[in-house]
Motif scaffolding. Structure first.
Motif, mmCIF file in Angstrom:
data_model
loop_
_atom_site.group_PDB
_atom_site.id
_atom_site.type_symbol
_atom_site.label_atom_id
_atom_site.label_comp_id
_atom_site.label_asym_id
_atom_site.label_seq_id
_atom_site.Cartn_x
_atom_site.Cartn_y
_atom_site.Cartn_z
ATOM 1 N N THR A 213 0.834 -1.211 0.000
ATOM 2 C CA THR A 213 0.000 0.000 0.000
ATOM 3 C C THR A 213 0.862 1.252 0.000
ATOM 4 O O THR A 213 0.568 2.229 -0.696
ATOM 5 C CB THR A 213 -0.914 -0.005 1.240
ATOM 6 N N GLU A 214 1.936 1.212 0.787
ATOM 7 C CA GLU A 214 2.855 2.358 0.846
ATOM 8 C C GLU A 214 3.492 2.622 -0.508
ATOM 9 O O GLU A 214 3.552 3.771 -0.967
ATOM 10 C CB GLU A 214 3.933 2.091 1.895
ATOM 11 N N GLN A 215 3.966 1.577 -1.173
ATOM 12 C CA GLN A 215 4.604 1.755 -2.468
ATOM 13 C C GLN A 215 3.626 2.288 -3.503
ATOM 14 O O GLN A 215 3.980 3.146 -4.326
ATOM 15 C CB GLN A 215 5.194 0.417 -2.939
ATOM 16 N N ALA A 216 2.398 1.793 -3.453
ATOM 17 C CA ALA A 216 1.380 2.277 -4.395
ATOM 18 C C ALA A 216 1.081 3.751 -4.143
ATOM 19 O O ALA A 216 0.901 4.533 -5.091
ATOM 20 C CB ALA A 216 0.103 1.438 -4.249
ATOM 21 N N GLY A 217 1.043 4.157 -2.860
ATOM 22 C CA GLY A 217 0.801 5.554 -2.517
ATOM 23 C C GLY A 217 1.932 6.445 -2.993
ATOM 24 O O GLY A 217 1.694 7.546 -3.515
ATOM 25 N N LYS A 218 3.164 5.995 -2.822
ATOM 26 C CA LYS A 218 4.318 6.769 -3.284
ATOM 27 C C LYS A 218 4.245 7.020 -4.786
ATOM 28 O O LYS A 218 4.475 8.135 -5.254
ATOM 29 C CB LYS A 218 5.619 6.031 -2.942
ATOM 30 N N GLN A 219 3.916 5.984 -5.536
ATOM 31 C CA GLN A 219 3.843 6.124 -6.987
ATOM 32 C C GLN A 219 2.684 7.028 -7.401
ATOM 33 O O GLN A 219 2.846 7.909 -8.257
ATOM 34 C CB GLN A 219 3.690 4.751 -7.639
ATOM 35 N N ARG A 220 1.535 6.818 -6.785
ATOM 36 C CA ARG A 220 0.334 7.582 -7.151
ATOM 37 C C ARG A 220 0.509 9.069 -6.842
ATOM 38 O O ARG A 220 0.206 9.927 -7.670
ATOM 39 C CB ARG A 220 -0.868 7.015 -6.397
ATOM 40 N N TYR A 221 1.037 9.374 -5.656
ATOM 41 C CA TYR A 221 1.216 10.778 -5.274
ATOM 42 C C TYR A 221 2.338 11.419 -6.084
ATOM 43 O O TYR A 221 2.239 12.577 -6.492
ATOM 44 C CB TYR A 221 1.555 10.887 -3.778
ATOM 45 N N PHE A 222 3.417 10.654 -6.321
ATOM 46 C CA PHE A 222 4.564 11.204 -7.024
ATOM 47 C C PHE A 222 4.191 11.617 -8.441
ATOM 48 O O PHE A 222 4.694 12.627 -8.957
ATOM 49 C CB PHE A 222 5.703 10.184 -7.058
#
Length: 206
Positions: free
Chosen positions: A102-111
């Motif tokens: 979930t953290e990695q997906a959030g990093k990519q989505r926000y970035f």
């Protein structure tokens, strides 16, 4: 009952006097007091007295737990059951792997949304916009110490209370998308009993 401007004001501003509420909403003091009495009787609002200087203590009003519950915690009961079931069946390690994904997906989505923005304030403003879109009622302000990012609501509060790894993951996402030259410190935390989550953000001086 749908959330209204009285409850919204207390949610986003914290404890206020009836006079302050009346001024903010453009109504009479008596009208504000009558509404607050109604919400107090319904268990949505509570009050306390506090001395603010010379004179009699002032009466402040804030939301009760039931008042905060009027703002949705996304699929709270189901989420808590799923977390508990995963922990019981697969263990904490498996749950942590889910949080990491979930953290990695959030990093990519926000970035993807923040990457085109070079200015720190623009990036913080975009982050607040994204978080508001996701239900966190986020806003930011600037002062002599840097920036303050505030989230007035947590739509995953039940999950976060069950497993605070979700909160750690969110903070990691913020640090990642705002850049290495930025310090982020969580000052207030809803899960710890605060009214809001608040983050102090500042550039790291060379």
């Amino acid at each position: 009952m749908k959330t209204n401007r009285f409850l919204m004001l207390l949610k986003t501003r914290g404890a206020l006097t009836s006079a302050s509420i009346a001024k903010e909403l453009g109504i009479t003091n008596e009208g504000a007091r009558l509404q607050l009495l109604k919400y107090t009787e319904e268990g949505l609002v509570s009050s306390f007295n506090e001395s603010t200087g010379v004179g009699r203590p002032k009466q402040f009003f804030n939301l009760t737990e039931d008042g905060h519950a009027k703002f949705p915690d996304t699929h709270a009961e189901l989420t808590v059951k799923l977390i508990a079931g995963m922990r019981d069946a697969l263990g904490d390690e498996a749950l942590q792997k889910v949080i990491d994904v979930t953290e990695q997906a959030g990093k990519q989505r926000y970035f993807e949304e923040l990457e085109p923005l070079a200015d720190l304030e623009d990036r913080i403003a975009k982050l607040a916009e994204i978080r508001t879109r996701e239900g966190y009622m986020a806003e930011y302000s600037k002062d002599e110490s840097g920036y303050l990012l505030v989230e007035n609501h947590c739509p995953i509060c039940a999950a976060a209370k069950t497993c605070q790894g979700f909160c750690t993951a969110e903070l990691n996402v913020f640090k990642h998308v705002l850049g290495e030259a930025v310090s982020i410190h969580r000052m207030d935390h809803i899960v710890s009993g605060d009214r809001r989550c608040a983050y102090r953000i500042a550039k790291i001086e060379d």
